[in-house]
Design a protein around this motif. Structure first.
Motif, PDB file in Angstrom:
ATOM      1  N   ARG A 155      50.813 -28.280  -4.909  1.00 49.40           N
ATOM      2  CA  ARG A 155      51.172 -26.989  -4.321  1.00 49.40           C
ATOM      3  C   ARG A 155      51.631 -27.114  -2.872  1.00 49.40           C
ATOM      4  O   ARG A 155      52.239 -26.205  -2.335  1.00 49.40           O
ATOM      5  CB  ARG A 155      49.975 -26.040  -4.393  1.00 49.40           C
ATOM      6  CG  ARG A 155      49.561 -25.707  -5.811  1.00 49.40           C
ATOM      7  CD  ARG A 155      48.341 -24.837  -5.814  1.00 49.40           C
ATOM      8  NE  ARG A 155      47.892 -24.546  -7.164  1.00 49.40           N
ATOM      9  CZ  ARG A 155      46.747 -23.964  -7.452  1.00 49.40           C
ATOM     10  NH1 ARG A 155      45.926 -23.612  -6.481  1.00 49.40           N
ATOM     11  NH2 ARG A 155      46.401 -23.731  -8.697  1.00 49.40           N
ATOM     12  N   MET A 156      51.305 -28.229  -2.268  1.00 47.43           N
ATOM     13  CA  MET A 156      51.647 -28.432  -0.864  1.00 47.43           C
ATOM     14  C   MET A 156      52.974 -29.185  -0.763  1.00 47.43           C
ATOM     15  O   MET A 156      53.569 -29.553  -1.778  1.00 47.43           O
ATOM     16  CB  MET A 156      50.525 -29.202  -0.166  1.00 47.43           C
ATOM     17  CG  MET A 156      50.228 -30.544  -0.813  1.00 47.43           C
ATOM     18  SD  MET A 156      48.732 -31.322  -0.189  1.00 47.43           S
ATOM     19  CE  MET A 156      49.285 -31.862   1.407  1.00 47.43           C
ATOM     20  N   ASP A 157      53.431 -29.432   0.446  1.00 46.40           N
ATOM     21  CA  ASP A 157      54.656 -30.198   0.675  1.00 46.40           C
ATOM     22  C   ASP A 157      54.503 -31.600   0.096  1.00 46.40           C
ATOM     23  O   ASP A 157      53.489 -32.269   0.335  1.00 46.40           O
ATOM     24  CB  ASP A 157      54.926 -30.277   2.189  1.00 46.40           C
ATOM     25  CG  ASP A 157      56.141 -31.120   2.502  1.00 46.40           C
ATOM     26  OD1 ASP A 157      57.255 -30.696   2.179  1.00 46.40           O
ATOM     27  OD2 ASP A 157      55.940 -32.222   3.064  1.00 46.40           O
ATOM     28  N   HIS A 158      55.503 -32.054  -0.674  1.00 47.19           N
ATOM     29  CA  HIS A 158      55.384 -33.339  -1.384  1.00 47.19           C
ATOM     30  C   HIS A 158      55.307 -34.528  -0.430  1.00 47.19           C
ATOM     31  O   HIS A 158      54.569 -35.494  -0.698  1.00 47.19           O
ATOM     32  CB  HIS A 158      56.550 -33.506  -2.364  1.00 47.19           C
ATOM     33  CG  HIS A 158      56.406 -32.678  -3.597  1.00 47.19           C
ATOM     34  ND1 HIS A 158      55.832 -33.145  -4.753  1.00 47.19           N
ATOM     35  CD2 HIS A 158      56.732 -31.380  -3.839  1.00 47.19           C
ATOM     36  CE1 HIS A 158      55.822 -32.190  -5.665  1.00 47.19           C
ATOM     37  NE2 HIS A 158      56.368 -31.106  -5.143  1.00 47.19           N
ATOM     38  N   VAL A 160      40.848 -31.401   1.356  1.00 44.11           N
ATOM     39  CA  VAL A 160      41.082 -29.984   1.083  1.00 44.11           C
ATOM     40  C   VAL A 160      42.172 -29.539   2.042  1.00 44.11           C
ATOM     41  O   VAL A 160      41.970 -29.525   3.266  1.00 44.11           O
ATOM     42  CB  VAL A 160      39.799 -29.138   1.262  1.00 44.11           C
ATOM     43  CG1 VAL A 160      40.080 -27.669   0.940  1.00 44.11           C
ATOM     44  CG2 VAL A 160      38.684 -29.669   0.382  1.00 44.11           C
ATOM     45  N   TYR A 161      43.332 -29.207   1.491  1.00 44.20           N
ATOM     46  CA  TYR A 161      44.475 -28.785   2.299  1.00 44.20           C
ATOM     47  C   TYR A 161      44.506 -27.268   2.295  1.00 44.20           C
ATOM     48  O   TYR A 161      44.592 -26.625   1.241  1.00 44.20           O
ATOM     49  CB  TYR A 161      45.758 -29.371   1.733  1.00 44.20           C
ATOM     50  CG  TYR A 161      46.883 -29.398   2.748  1.00 44.20           C
ATOM     51  CD1 TYR A 161      46.919 -30.368   3.745  1.00 44.20           C
ATOM     52  CD2 TYR A 161      47.892 -28.465   2.699  1.00 44.20           C
ATOM     53  CE1 TYR A 161      47.939 -30.403   4.669  1.00 44.20           C
ATOM     54  CE2 TYR A 161      48.934 -28.489   3.633  1.00 44.20           C
ATOM     55  CZ  TYR A 161      48.939 -29.461   4.618  1.00 44.20           C
ATOM     56  OH  TYR A 161      49.956 -29.485   5.548  1.00 44.20           O
ATOM     57  N   ASP A 213      45.425 -26.903  -1.769  1.00 41.65           N
ATOM     58  CA  ASP A 213      45.379 -28.063  -2.660  1.00 41.65           C
ATOM     59  C   ASP A 213      44.089 -28.853  -2.444  1.00 41.65           C
ATOM     60  O   ASP A 213      43.525 -28.848  -1.356  1.00 41.65           O
ATOM     61  CB  ASP A 213      46.583 -28.978  -2.398  1.00 41.65           C
ATOM     62  CG  ASP A 213      47.105 -29.605  -3.676  1.00 41.65           C
ATOM     63  OD1 ASP A 213      46.316 -29.784  -4.612  1.00 41.65           O
ATOM     64  OD2 ASP A 213      48.313 -29.903  -3.741  1.00 41.65           O
ATOM     65  N   ILE A 214      43.661 -29.524  -3.514  1.00 43.56           N
ATOM     66  CA  ILE A 214      42.452 -30.368  -3.477  1.00 43.56           C
ATOM     67  C   ILE A 214      42.805 -31.699  -4.140  1.00 43.56           C
ATOM     68  O   ILE A 214      43.357 -31.712  -5.245  1.00 43.56           O
ATOM     69  CB  ILE A 214      41.281 -29.731  -4.256  1.00 43.56           C
ATOM     70  CG1 ILE A 214      41.043 -28.293  -3.806  1.00 43.56           C
ATOM     71  CG2 ILE A 214      40.012 -30.559  -4.110  1.00 43.56           C
ATOM     72  CD1 ILE A 214      40.209 -27.498  -4.790  1.00 43.56           C
ATOM     73  N   ARG A 215      42.461 -32.788  -3.476  1.00 43.86           N
ATOM     74  CA  ARG A 215      42.681 -34.129  -4.043  1.00 43.86           C
ATOM     75  C   ARG A 215      41.510 -35.029  -3.679  1.00 43.86           C
ATOM     76  O   ARG A 215      40.820 -34.816  -2.682  1.00 43.86           O
ATOM     77  CB  ARG A 215      43.964 -34.766  -3.496  1.00 43.86           C
ATOM     78  CG  ARG A 215      45.224 -34.008  -3.791  1.00 43.86           C
ATOM     79  CD  ARG A 215      45.571 -34.002  -5.256  1.00 43.86           C
ATOM     80  NE  ARG A 215      46.466 -32.896  -5.547  1.00 43.86           N
ATOM     81  CZ  ARG A 215      47.060 -32.704  -6.699  1.00 43.86           C
ATOM     82  NH1 ARG A 215      46.857 -33.533  -7.683  1.00 43.86           N
ATOM     83  NH2 ARG A 215      47.835 -31.664  -6.891  1.00 43.86           N
ATOM     84  N   GLU A 216      41.314 -36.047  -4.482  1.00 46.09           N
ATOM     85  CA  GLU A 216      40.284 -37.034  -4.176  1.00 46.09           C
ATOM     86  C   GLU A 216      40.750 -37.850  -2.966  1.00 46.09           C
ATOM     87  O   GLU A 216      41.930 -38.185  -2.855  1.00 46.09           O
ATOM     88  CB  GLU A 216      40.068 -37.941  -5.387  1.00 46.09           C
ATOM     89  CG  GLU A 216      38.743 -38.629  -5.391  1.00 46.09           C
ATOM     90  CD  GLU A 216      38.433 -39.266  -6.731  1.00 46.09           C
ATOM     91  OE1 GLU A 216      38.888 -40.411  -6.946  1.00 46.09           O
ATOM     92  OE2 GLU A 216      37.753 -38.631  -7.559  1.00 46.09           O
TER      93      GLU A 216
END
Length: 200
Positions: free
Chosen positions: A87-90, A194-195, A178-181
């Protein structure tokens, strides 16, 4: 003493008796011989040959024509987050996953219970959003195997599994983009990037 002679019916008595028997009908009519014979069982015909109950050696599934489908296990939380749409900037997303973006704030929930961690996480995320921060690090720990899990299996790392759910639910869902490991240098599988959305 002289014996009494057995009394016999006179001709007139016999005539009267035969007239009576002609007018009398039986209370229970006698069944025909065909009715007395048991009806043949049409549903279970007699086997033509004697059945054998001997079972030869076999292996379960040896005569199966197709392979059974494998077990479809639910994906782990790491796999779900890795395959979630970005969902965030690639470009920023790629830098974040490589560990090249430094988190602007961090919180360590490791060792807390669910009841303790939820309000602490909520305050931290909402406060970071109000301060205009974009990338924060939430440390949950990987969890550890229990010595005696008991009859009901328990997922390893309760906080690790629960934190992404909290971040998607209100009130945090409206500020989390957005959330990523996290990358290994920032905690790996025991932490999340956590963005956050831009503060208005």
């Amino acid at each position: 003493m002289s014996r009494r002679r057995p009394r016999t019916l006179s001709a007139e008595d016999r005539k009267l008796w035969s007239a009576v028997t002609r007018t009398v009908t039986a209370a229970r009519p006698q069944k025909q011989k065909e009715d007395l014979a048991p009806a043949p069982d049409r549903h279970h015909p007699k086997p033509k040959h004697k059945q054998s109950f001997e079972v030869s050696d076999f292996r379960i599934g040896e005569a199966a024509t197709s392979a059974l489908p494998g077990s479809q296990l639910a994906p782990s939380v790491s796999e779900r987050l890795a395959h979630a749409p970005v969902r965030m900037d690639h470009g920023t997303h790629k830098k974040m996953l490589r560990g090249k973006l430094k988190p602007e704030a961090r919180i360590d929930l490791h060792g807390m219970t669910l009841a303790q961690a939820h309000p602490v996480l909520t305050r931290f995320i909402l406060g970071a959003h109000e301060d205009g921060l974009r990338l924060v690090l939430v440390i949950t720990g990987k969890g550890k195997d229990r010595d005696d899990p008991g009859p009901i299996p328990i997922r390893r790392g309760v906080l690790k599994h629960q934190v992404p759910n909290w971040l998607h639910m209100p009130p945090l869902g409206r500020v989390v983009l957005d959330i990523r490991e996290a990358h290994i240098r920032h905690g790996g599988a025991g932490a999340y990037y956590v963005y956050l959305r831009r503060a208005r």
